[in-house]
Design a protein around this motif. Sequence first.
Motif, PDB file in Angstrom:
ATOM      1  N   VAL A 108       0.838  -1.206   0.000  1.00  0.00           N
ATOM      2  CA  VAL A 108       0.000   0.000   0.000  1.00  0.00           C
ATOM      3  C   VAL A 108       0.874   1.258   0.000  1.00  0.00           C
ATOM      4  CG1 VAL A 108      -1.647   1.369   1.342  1.00  0.00           C
ATOM      5  CG2 VAL A 108      -2.005  -1.099   1.075  1.00  0.00           C
ATOM      6  N   ILE A 109       1.854   1.321   0.911  1.00  0.00           N
ATOM      7  CA  ILE A 109       2.674   2.537   1.028  1.00  0.00           C
ATOM      8  C   ILE A 109       3.558   2.715  -0.209  1.00  0.00           C
ATOM      9  CG2 ILE A 109       4.703   1.575   2.225  1.00  0.00           C
ATOM     10  CD1 ILE A 109       2.990   4.862   3.196  1.00  0.00           C
ATOM     11  N   HIS A 110       4.016   1.600  -0.779  1.00  0.00           N
ATOM     12  CA  HIS A 110       4.849   1.688  -1.977  1.00  0.00           C
ATOM     13  C   HIS A 110       4.030   2.222  -3.155  1.00  0.00           C
ATOM     14  CE1 HIS A 110       8.427  -0.434  -4.182  1.00  0.00           C
ATOM     15  NE2 HIS A 110       8.538   0.868  -4.159  1.00  0.00           N
ATOM     16  N   ALA A 111       2.801   1.742  -3.264  1.00  0.00           N
ATOM     17  CA  ALA A 111       1.918   2.224  -4.336  1.00  0.00           C
ATOM     18  C   ALA A 111       1.590   3.702  -4.161  1.00  0.00           C
ATOM     19  CB  ALA A 111       0.644   1.395  -4.372  1.00  0.00           C
ATOM     20  N   LYS A 112       1.471   4.140  -2.916  1.00  0.00           N
ATOM     21  CA  LYS A 112       1.194   5.563  -2.666  1.00  0.00           C
ATOM     22  C   LYS A 112       2.364   6.421  -3.145  1.00  0.00           C
ATOM     23  CE  LYS A 112      -2.126   5.085   1.112  1.00  0.00           C
ATOM     24  NZ  LYS A 112      -2.383   5.261   2.571  1.00  0.00           N
ATOM     25  N   LEU A 113       3.592   5.943  -2.921  1.00  0.00           N
ATOM     26  CA  LEU A 113       4.767   6.653  -3.454  1.00  0.00           C
ATOM     27  C   LEU A 113       4.704   6.713  -4.978  1.00  0.00           C
ATOM     28  CD1 LEU A 113       7.648   7.880  -3.405  1.00  0.00           C
ATOM     29  CD2 LEU A 113       8.533   5.535  -3.242  1.00  0.00           C
ATOM     30  N   HIS A 114       4.400   5.584  -5.582  1.00  0.00           N
ATOM     31  CA  HIS A 114       4.381   5.512  -7.050  1.00  0.00           C
ATOM     32  C   HIS A 114       3.167   6.207  -7.662  1.00  0.00           C
ATOM     33  CE1 HIS A 114       7.168   1.720  -7.055  1.00  0.00           C
ATOM     34  NE2 HIS A 114       7.820   2.840  -6.815  1.00  0.00           N
ATOM     35  N   SER A 115       2.208   6.593  -6.838  1.00  0.00           N
ATOM     36  CA  SER A 115       1.037   7.316  -7.343  1.00  0.00           C
ATOM     37  C   SER A 115       1.273   8.811  -7.462  1.00  0.00           C
ATOM     38  CB  SER A 115      -0.170   7.070  -6.425  1.00  0.00           C
ATOM     39  OG  SER A 115      -0.539   5.716  -6.433  1.00  0.00           O
ATOM     40  N   ILE A 116       2.366   9.293  -6.878  1.00  0.00           N
ATOM     41  CA  ILE A 116       2.658  10.730  -6.897  1.00  0.00           C
ATOM     42  C   ILE A 116       3.258  11.101  -8.256  1.00  0.00           C
ATOM     43  CG2 ILE A 116       3.963  12.593  -5.813  1.00  0.00           C
ATOM     44  CD1 ILE A 116       3.987  10.805  -3.243  1.00  0.00           C
ATOM     45  N   GLU A 117       2.514  11.868  -9.015  1.00  0.00           N
ATOM     46  CA  GLU A 117       2.997  12.295 -10.331  1.00  0.00           C
ATOM     47  C   GLU A 117       3.875  13.534 -10.181  1.00  0.00           C
ATOM     48  OE1 GLU A 117       0.381  12.310 -13.712  1.00  0.00           O
ATOM     49  OE2 GLU A 117      -1.161  11.252 -12.565  1.00  0.00           O
ATOM     50  N   PRO A 118       5.055  13.512 -10.779  1.00  0.00           N
ATOM     51  CA  PRO A 118       5.932  14.694 -10.694  1.00  0.00           C
ATOM     52  C   PRO A 118       5.276  15.927 -11.314  1.00  0.00           C
ATOM     53  CG  PRO A 118       7.138  12.782 -11.512  1.00  0.00           C
ATOM     54  CD  PRO A 118       5.687  12.406 -11.511  1.00  0.00           C
ATOM     55  N   TYR A 119       5.432  17.060 -10.635  1.00  0.00           N
ATOM     56  CA  TYR A 119       4.996  18.346 -11.183  1.00  0.00           C
ATOM     57  C   TYR A 119       6.056  18.846 -12.160  1.00  0.00           C
ATOM     58  CZ  TYR A 119       1.934  18.612  -7.027  1.00  0.00           C
ATOM     59  OH  TYR A 119       1.003  18.368  -6.043  1.00  0.00           O
ATOM     60  N   GLU A 120       5.712  19.904 -12.859  1.00  0.00           N
ATOM     61  CA  GLU A 120       6.682  20.525 -13.771  1.00  0.00           C
ATOM     62  C   GLU A 120       7.925  20.979 -13.018  1.00  0.00           C
ATOM     63  OE1 GLU A 120       6.850  24.223 -16.941  1.00  0.00           O
ATOM     64  OE2 GLU A 120       4.897  23.342 -16.465  1.00  0.00           O
ATOM     65  N   PHE A 185      14.422   0.887  -1.772  1.00  0.00           N
ATOM     66  CA  PHE A 185      13.239   0.511  -1.001  1.00  0.00           C
ATOM     67  C   PHE A 185      13.443  -0.901  -0.449  1.00  0.00           C
ATOM     68  CE2 PHE A 185       8.739  -0.687  -0.379  1.00  0.00           C
ATOM     69  CZ  PHE A 185       8.274   0.444   0.273  1.00  0.00           C
ATOM     70  N   ARG A 186      13.922  -0.958   0.795  1.00  0.00           N
ATOM     71  CA  ARG A 186      14.275  -2.215   1.463  1.00  0.00           C
ATOM     72  C   ARG A 186      13.843  -2.139   2.920  1.00  0.00           C
ATOM     73  NH1 ARG A 186      18.981  -1.181   4.423  1.00  0.00           N
ATOM     74  NH2 ARG A 186      20.022   0.769   3.846  1.00  0.00           N
ATOM     75  N   VAL A 197       3.105  -0.210   8.661  1.00  0.00           N
ATOM     76  CA  VAL A 197       4.082   0.750   8.139  1.00  0.00           C
ATOM     77  C   VAL A 197       3.718   2.155   8.602  1.00  0.00           C
ATOM     78  CG1 VAL A 197       5.081   1.781   6.063  1.00  0.00           C
ATOM     79  CG2 VAL A 197       4.577  -0.664   6.100  1.00  0.00           C
ATOM     80  N   VAL A 198       4.693   2.844   9.195  1.00  0.00           N
ATOM     81  CA  VAL A 198       4.443   4.204   9.686  1.00  0.00           C
ATOM     82  C   VAL A 198       5.356   5.241   9.023  1.00  0.00           C
ATOM     83  CG1 VAL A 198       3.507   3.479  11.916  1.00  0.00           C
ATOM     84  CG2 VAL A 198       5.982   3.821  11.689  1.00  0.00           C
ATOM     85  N   GLY A 199       6.305   4.785   8.212  1.00  0.00           N
ATOM     86  CA  GLY A 199       7.187   5.777   7.582  1.00  0.00           C
ATOM     87  C   GLY A 199       8.139   5.159   6.567  1.00  0.00           C
ATOM     88  N   ILE A 200       8.626   6.008   5.689  1.00  0.00           N
ATOM     89  CA  ILE A 200       9.688   5.635   4.739  1.00  0.00           C
ATOM     90  C   ILE A 200      10.819   6.646   4.913  1.00  0.00           C
ATOM     91  CG2 ILE A 200      10.281   5.116   2.340  1.00  0.00           C
ATOM     92  CD1 ILE A 200       7.337   5.016   1.676  1.00  0.00           C
TER      93      ILE A 200
END
Length: 289
Positions: A108-120, A185-186, A197-200
């Motif tokens: 879940v937390i990994h997918a949340k990271l990968h869901s963030i689309e970079p801004y310009e 990511f390990r 999971v509480v943090g990365i």
Amino acid sequence: MEKVQHVIKQFDLDVLSIEDVPESFSSSVYKIKLKDHQTVFIKIPYSKVKLEREYDVLKRLQHELPVPQVLNYWEGNEVITGAFLLSAINGSPITGEVDVDLAYDIGVIHAKLHSIEPYEDDFNSSVSNEYEQWTEFIKKQFYSFAEDVKEVIDTRLYEQSLHYFDQHQKLLPSPDGPRFVHMDFRPGNILVHGNKVVGIIDFESVRIGSTEIDFTKINRDIFVKYPGTMEAFQKGYESIRPIIDLQTVLPFYRFTDAFNSIGWCKRRGIEKNQSFLEENLAYLKDFLR
């Protein structure tokens, strides 16, 4: 310890105790207990590039993910690369067995990271955008470490490795991105409390790239060790966003991770990284047998 004392003076901290943080292989990290009993962390990155990259990423992600807050920042001098003062997250790095419930939460937390689309603006920050030349980025990394690996392993194994890389990189699926990829990511960089999971932490290697590379180390450290965790992770991940075909990418990236890690050990000192080198060399031999 001299460096951290200098940084403590820069940040004007009233310190009760200083404790080394283990499992920090590149940068120096210290757990600081202040006289008011607050706990903070000082991180002295390995290079100024890593300093600037992590500073930008932590500011960017602070409202999107459970990451440490940057409480203070020092740009460094000729001797010290610079440093952060970071808030503490109420959790500890994963050190033991991972069950399916925790694997789901990691997904879940990994997918949340990968869901963030970079801004310009992100494309103009210190975070390198490797997505547009993803194939070349992976190739450049591999052949850069190959210069070091060549001095460590026998010629036949080295040539087998180059052949495998050239043949199998062509078979990878289309890149999934552009997204922020952690690149390290390990378990040691995933904080848990009560099996949740509480943090990365540790964003010094982040790139804008394809998600496919980011499953490499959890495959090595979790999926292959604990039955059922890959399936649970995938379910957690897919509750947030679709996942790339892991069966296709994991063998290739596990191979490149082992190969590149041997090169990393050569660069950082074989003697102090002997066990890590032997572990990756054994994997490489077995994989290419």
